[in-house]
Design an enzyme around this catalytic site. Structure first.
Site: not given
Lengths: 176, 829, 338
Positions: B533-534, B575, B762, B766
């Site tokens: 998504i970019g 995330s 991880k 976000e």
């Protein structure tokens, strides 16, 4: 010039070196003509009212928002879009720098950003950081790639300046 | 062998326990000291060339032969009953093929609310849809639809909507106490009773509009009974499932494709009503249909970060130890929607035995909300970290010292230790980079200990029938003397430093699956149903596969964003992609590698255990001459593709996986003009092992910049008289420009989270937006000595704060003159 | 956009003829304002008369006596790049540099910039607005943080409270510029020069334009007079973000100092009225006085004299005072800057 329209009228313009004759109503914007009539979808429609920069193309060498230009105004004029930057498979220094610096996140504003910076460097091969910042300020980026876009602009400006210096050895002595 | 396992899955800050399919045993994470040659490299994106040349095809760019264009007519009213609709005028417009309304919309298995309702609960609600040969004709036809509306009373203001006599969005009321999300740990009454110091404050945050540059939209095409959809979505498999259900199709007859997307930020997680409408119109006309929202529709009807009204109260002993946290949240969710976990930071960030959080959804006659990059945590961190700074002032403690005093080593709601927590390190690195010690040596903090005055603030806010929160009836602002200012500043400017902490999930989890296909020329195709998504997903997945197979990244191509490209991939949200899909890709690559080694073993007449795959060769360990180039090996297989399968293993049961970080802000406030200039942000985050530092830095910068917009300028404005949105455009809704961006220094806390998953990585999408606004607000507090409680910090708010500051200073001066109490060592400048 | 016809005018006469005779025709130049209005349906022209190609009105000429004449079709980018503008009219140069973006300045003409419509979000949206023909101004009792402090007479909803959005207009006002208006049928020798402040009028229900121009009237030239020797100029603009926003409040100041004495001061305020708002009382008080903290305080207070906040724009009063103070600092004390 005669009154034209409101129905479709012929318009001849040169886009990325190719001359086209389009038939468009006067209300068709240059942006829509590029995207819909010519299939050049690099320039993007984000706001369609000159508040974002994603539709930036070059019109006779100047960066403009193609959503605020009518196609019918482009009679006899020269348009360059992001699709026209690639030459013999080689990218423009601004494009190269965008790749290197990760200056495109989602990529939607990217063609407009590149065309704005390219127009700057065409007009001013020795653009400063402040010139670049002011230019990027005319193109919003919702992902917030600005620091990298500015870094890419600086890198590209360096390449363009070096090429300009190499082409014009008479003022090469003055340094970059 | 696939097996069903129960695991805890966390999406957008909320935990769910689910059964998931896991395929085979998971690999151990690469150890901390393993030298990795592809993972960890700052590689440019594999799809960057497509983006810079304009060849990246977004949903907006899809053009199909015979394609029609559709537009939606939307309610101009915030609340109205649709009395009558006449579409004959629209059908008479040349080029118009069909019009859909509530009267003729076919029955669907669509699980959502009616596509066209007769009670319209927000400006922007769907009234009709037109399909025509081109967009201009469709748009012209919208004007020719005649609609009779009966306007109904509406409510668009969050504070007004909680009042008992407010106009109701639904007959049952705007606030449902039954559906409130309430969390209790320990006993907060007792906790506050034990406190030596109690601070409380009200905070307000504004509705933030995503303004994805690519507006929501779809292109739908039917081929016989099969539906193909190009959709600007964060979840191709999710859209496939809903569309199959809506149209009663077998899943294999629905294909959803999304190769490039111009931003989603949480708003593109579901299946759009526009998508279903486009598919209906395409079915009806037998031609492909493109339906793209315009900017105004995007801002009215595709979601937003809900605005909040928050009350927070902290109790602490004189040494700073927290004894109680109470956090009450009212969130303006629009016509329908969800409350994001605004109380999350209060529940998790600090060690505290007594915590209560209450989150209430408040319905408004505005578009429904949706997730927006770290939903809830951005808003909740503003309140919690603001109150922590109030507490630090009240205690005369350094804000970081106070936070360290309450450092939590365990996830308290789940009572589990953290798999890894680099927050302490983030504080240390950030403080050093920002020069936090200057805050003391310049006297900012000691002087602030003198509270100048208290000003009456607004009352508390509690829902109908609820007990008002414990504590005093009104909230008061503490107004303090700003300390000595640096000498280089002109007298009308004040500088301040602030910081805030970040906690978020980002550990991902199953299910996520991948295939790795090794072609006869030894190039590799990774296929997985996730999407980029970019954020750089294509690139990091290529790095993971290349690492495991020990081949150059350029030899890997990643197929994604297509339900027919590969096995299931989860939504790109929370995330979770790197930590969910990345391990699946690694497992699939390991499976392929195993097969390659087995094939080589028979060719080399060696034992599998002796062989290693390294730098494009399979060879006997220690005897490199007994080996075969990978390319030679695969060429021997004819056109056979070695195919590895892999899936994300279950999440660990004995630890909680989270991301952490801290951001520091330096601001200058102009006392004459109210301008807040953020001069520097230092962002330090712990997201475990970093697969690609270059794309990670893009995420951090982007998150910070969106956080700055939230802090300083982004605010949905609504006209109180008509209930219509005034700022549904990019002129009046102000996202940051390049010139608004300060210096952003960022560092990732080193180290892998080995318990998290087989990558030790991880998410990082976000976390960087979470603490930015809180850090900026705290820096403004530091600069002015008066707490900003309402965001964004636009001129009206900042100038009002400055005015209160001046009034307080005058009051104190007057008091000093009349020989009453001396307000500390301060004094006017 | 509704369909419209298009004519690329070959002469000003031709354009004026169409514009004065054909109902629904609109003058079209840079298009950066008109097209946005047309796209939103705020205006729906039937015919755009494009005068951009009239090269006769695109120039910068030195006036005898030292001023500058600017052809109205000169783009903001061309003005921005002009050295004379930078050297002799820095307030104007600055006001242009902070207008829009490079792409907008490449298209926008200086004449069009002066004649643009308000940015009021009630006007440009589907809201009650006197200029839409509604009975009441939605902004007067609504979200009016961006609206006027001066000149609207009454907040009863019967008066438009929008502000003029141009930055250059504010600088030009402080520079005491004049505009030359071509009236249809008049020979160029009869074209009159009008003080720039008089070009603007408060838009009303019946006449929703921001200027006094009648259909067919065209601003053809802007004349900026030579400024007093040794005068100092500044243009300050407060925005919601660092670029690409209209002014919340702006200030143009031109000061002539005689030693420590203010021989002359001109202060024009932007973002606070339907036209650049000259703080005439403050200017008068300043004239002839020695610069002192007390004088500065007095000028600052007088600049805000008569301000009538509407509700949400109360902040504009301290903001304008702050900007005036900073402008005075900039023009009276070179060593201190803003």
């Amino acid at each position: 010039m005669e009154r034209r329209g409101p129905g479709p009228v012929p318009v001849r313009m040169t886009v990325n070196g190719v001359t086209y004759e389009l038939t468009v109503p006067p209300r068709r914007t240059l942006l829509d003509a590029l995207r819909e009539d010519l299939g050049l979808t690099g320039a993007k429609r984000v706001c369609d009212e000159g508040t974002c920069g994603a539709c930036t193309v070059s019109l006779d060498g100047q960066a403009v928002y193609s959503c605020l230009v009518l196609a019918v105004e482009c009679e006899g004029r020269t348009v360059e879009t992001v699709e026209g930057l690639i030459r013999d498979g080689e990218l423009h220094p601004v494009q190269e720098a965008f790749i290197e610096h990760d200056a495109a996140q989602c990529g939607f504003c990217t063609p407009g950003q590149i065309m704005a910076l390219k127009a700057l460097l065409d007009q001013n091969p020795r653009a400063s950081l402040e010139d670049i910042r002011q230019t990027v300020a005319g193109n919003l980026c919702r992902c917030g790639a600005y620091p990298k876009i500015i870094a890419a602009g600086l890198t590209a400006a360096g390449v363009v300046a070096a090429r300009a210096a190499a082409k014009a050895p008479e003022d090469g002595g003055a340094g970059a | 062998m696939p097996e069903l396992r129960k695991t805890v899955v966390e999406i957008e800050g909320r935990l769910h326990e689910e059964y998931v399919v896991v395929d085979g045993e998971d690999l151990p994470a690469w150890p901390e000291d393993r030298v990795l040659s592809r993972v960890g490299q700052p590689l440019p994106r594999v799809d960057a060339r497509a983006k810079v040349t304009g060849t990246a095809r977004f949903t907006h760019d899809i053009q199909l032969p015979g394609m029609l264009h559709a537009r939606i007519l939307r309610s101009p009213h915030p609340h109205a009953r649709l009395r009558r609709i006449d579409v004959s005028g629209a059908l008479a417009v040349p080029g118009v093929l069909a019009v859909l309304t509530h009267e003729n919309v076919p029955e669907l298995g669509w699980p959502g609310r009616p596509l066209f309702d007769t009670v319209l609960r927000y400006q922007g609600a769907e009234v009709a849809a037109v399909v025509a040969v081109d967009e201009a004709a469709a748009t012209d036809a919208l004007d020719k639809i005649s609609v009779e509306y009966e306007p109904l009373p509406f409510v668009v203001d969050l504070e007004a909507a909680v009042e008992p006599d407010a106009p109701r969005v639904y007959p049952e009321g705007n606030v449902s106490a039954d559906e409130a999300s309430v969390y209790v740990r320990g006993d907060t009454d007792q906790g506050f009773a034990e406190a030596d110091v109690v601070v409380e404050a009200n905070f307000r945050t504004a509705a933030q509009l995503h303004n994805c540059f690519e507006t929501h939209g779809s292109v739908c095409s039917w081929d016989g009974g099969r539906l193909t959809v190009w959709d600007s979505t964060q979840h191709v498999f999710g859209v496939r499932k809903t569309l199959a259900q809506a149209f009663g199709l077998p899943m294999h007859d629905v294909r959803v494709i999304k190769q490039f997307m111009g931003g989603g930020f949480g708003s593109k997680g579901g299946t759009g009503r526009y998508t279903v409408i486009a598919a209906l119109l395409a079915r009806q006309t037998g031609r492909p249909v493109k339906l793209l929202l315009d900017r105004r529709e995007e801002n009215l009807a595709t979601g937003h970060r809900h605005n909040t009204l928050q009350y927070i109260k902290l109790g602490a002993r004189s040494d700073g130890t927290l004894t109680a946290i109470y956090h009450q949240v009212f969130a303006g969710v629009g016509a329908w929607g969800w409350v994001a976990p605004v109380g999350g930071p209060a529940r998790e960030l600090y060690r505290c035995p007594n915590v209560k959080t209450e989150e209430y959804a408040v319905c408004l006659n505005l578009g429904p909300d949706s997730a927006f990059r770290a939903p809830g945590y951005v808003e909740g961190t503003v309140a919690l970290e603001g109150a922590m700074d109030d507490l630090a002032v009240a205690l005369g403690m350094d804000p970081i010292e106070l936070r360290l005093r309450n450092y939590a080593d365990t996830n308290q709601p789940r009572n589990l230790p953290y798999s890894g927590k680099g927050l302490r390190e983030a504080y240390r690195i950030g403080a050093e980079l920002m020069g936090w010690h200057l805050r003391e040596t310049t006297g900012y903090l000691p002087r602030k200990r003198t509270i100048l005055a208290t000003l009456g603030g607004g009352g508390n806010h509690s829902p109908e029938g609820e007990q008002p929160p414990a504590g005093p009836g009104g909230v008061e602002d503490l107004v303090c003397w700003p300390g000595t200012q640096p000498e280089d500043l002109p007298p009308h400017r004040r500088r301040g430093l602030g910081m805030a902490s970040q906690i978020w999930g980002g550990g991902g989890g199953p299910p996520a699956h991948a295939e790795v296909r090794v072609n006869p020329d030894a190039t590799v195709t990774v296929a997985t149903g996730t999407q980029d998504i970019g954020t750089g997903t294509r690139t990091v997945l290529a790095q993971v596969a290349a690492e495991e197979l020990s081949i150059p990244v350029e030899h890997v191509r990643v197929l994604l964003g297509d339900t027919e490209a590969g096995p299931y991939g989860p939504i790109s949200a929370g995330s979770l992609t790197v930590a969910s899909v990345g391990p699946a890709v690694r497992a699939a690559a390991a499976d392929a590698r195993r097969q390659l080694v087995e094939l080589a073993a028979s060719l080399l007449d060696a034992k599998v255990e002796e062989l290693i795959l390294k730098d494009g060769r399979v060879e006997v360990a220690g005897s490199p001459e007994r080996g075969i180039a990978l390319r030679e090996l695969t060429a021997r297989l004819g056109n056979f593709m070695v195919t590895g399968h892999g899936s994300r293993g279950p999440n660990p049961e004995d630890v909680a996986v989270h991301t952490f970080g801290a951001q520091f802000a330096e601001v200058e406030v102009d006392l004459e003009t109210g301008a807040v200039e953020v001069t520097r942000i230092v962002a330090v985050h712990d997201s475990g092992r970093i697969i690609n530092p270059l794309t990670t830095s893009s995420q951090v910068e982007g998150g910070v910049i969106q956080g700055l917009g939230f802090a300083l300028s982004e605010e949905r404005a609504v006209d109180p008289q008509t209930g219509r949105v005034l700022s549904a455009d990019l002129e009046n809704y102000r996202i940051p420009t390049a010139l608004d961006v300060p210096i952003i220094d960022h560092v990732m806390v080193p180290g892998a989270d080995l318990a998290a998953n087989n990558l030790g990585a991880k998410g990082v999408g976000e976390p960087p937006i979470i603490p930015t606004a809180a850090a900026v607000a705290n820096a403004v507090y530091d600069a002015l000595g008066i707490r900003p409680t309402d965001l964004p910090l636009t001129r009206p708010r900042v100038l009002a704060a400055i005015k209160r500051l001046e009034e307080a200073a005058q009051a104190v001066e007057a008091g000093a003159e009349s020989g009453k109490e001396q307000a500390g060592e301060g004094g006017t400048r | 956009m509704k369909p419209f016809a298009y004519t690329a005018a070959t002469s000003l006469d031709q354009a004026q003829e169409i514009l004065s005779e054909e109902w629904g025709s609109r003058l079209y130049a840079g298009g950066t304002d008109l097209l946005t209005l047309t796209k939103r349906g705020t205006v729906s022209p039937d015919h755009l008369v494009d005068i951009k190609g009239l090269a006769d009105f695109r120039y910068l000429r030195h006036l005898t006596g030292g001023g500058l004449a600017i052809g109205a079709l000169t783009t903001l980018a061309e003005l921005e790049a002009n050295r004379t503008v930078h050297r002799r009219f820095p307030a104007l140069a600055r006001s242009i540099a902070v207008t829009g973006t490079p792409q907008l300045r490449n298209r926008a003409t200086v004449g069009g910039n002066l004649c643009q419509q308000p940015r009021c979000w009630y006007y440009r949206g589907d809201f009650p607005c006197l200029l839409h023909g509604d009975e009441v101004c939605g902004a007067a009792k609504g979200e009016n943080a961006y609206h006027a402090l001066f000149g609207y007479e009454s907040a009863d909803g019967n008066r438009c409270v929008a502000v003029h959005p141009s930055d250059p207009a504010v600088a030009l006002s402080a520079l005491e510029a004049e505009v030359v208006v071509a009236v249809p049928g008049e020979a160029p020798v009869n074209w009159e020069a009008t003080p720039i402040d008089d070009l603007f009028q408060q838009p009303t229900k019946d006449f929703p334009g921001t200027t006094i121009l009648n259909p067919g009237d065209v601003v053809v030239e802007i004349r900026v007079p030579e400024q007093p020797k040794g005068s100092r100029q500044v243009y300050l603009k407060a925005m919601d973000r660092a670029a690409w926003a209209f002014a919340l409040v702006s200030v143009a100041a031109v000061a002539t100092l005689d030693g420590n004495r203010l021989a002359d001061l001109r202060l024009a305020l932007g973002g606070v009225a339907y036209k650049p708002w000259r703080a005439r009382h403050a200017e008068e008080i300043a004239r002839g006085h020695v610069v002192s903290p007390e004088l500065v305080d007095e000028i600052v207070e007088l600049a805000a004299e008569g301000a009538m906040p509407l509700g949400a724009n109360e902040y504009k009063v301290p903001l304008l005072k702050g900007l005036v103070r900073q402008a005075l600092r900039a023009v009276t004390d070179e060593s201190r800057g803003i």
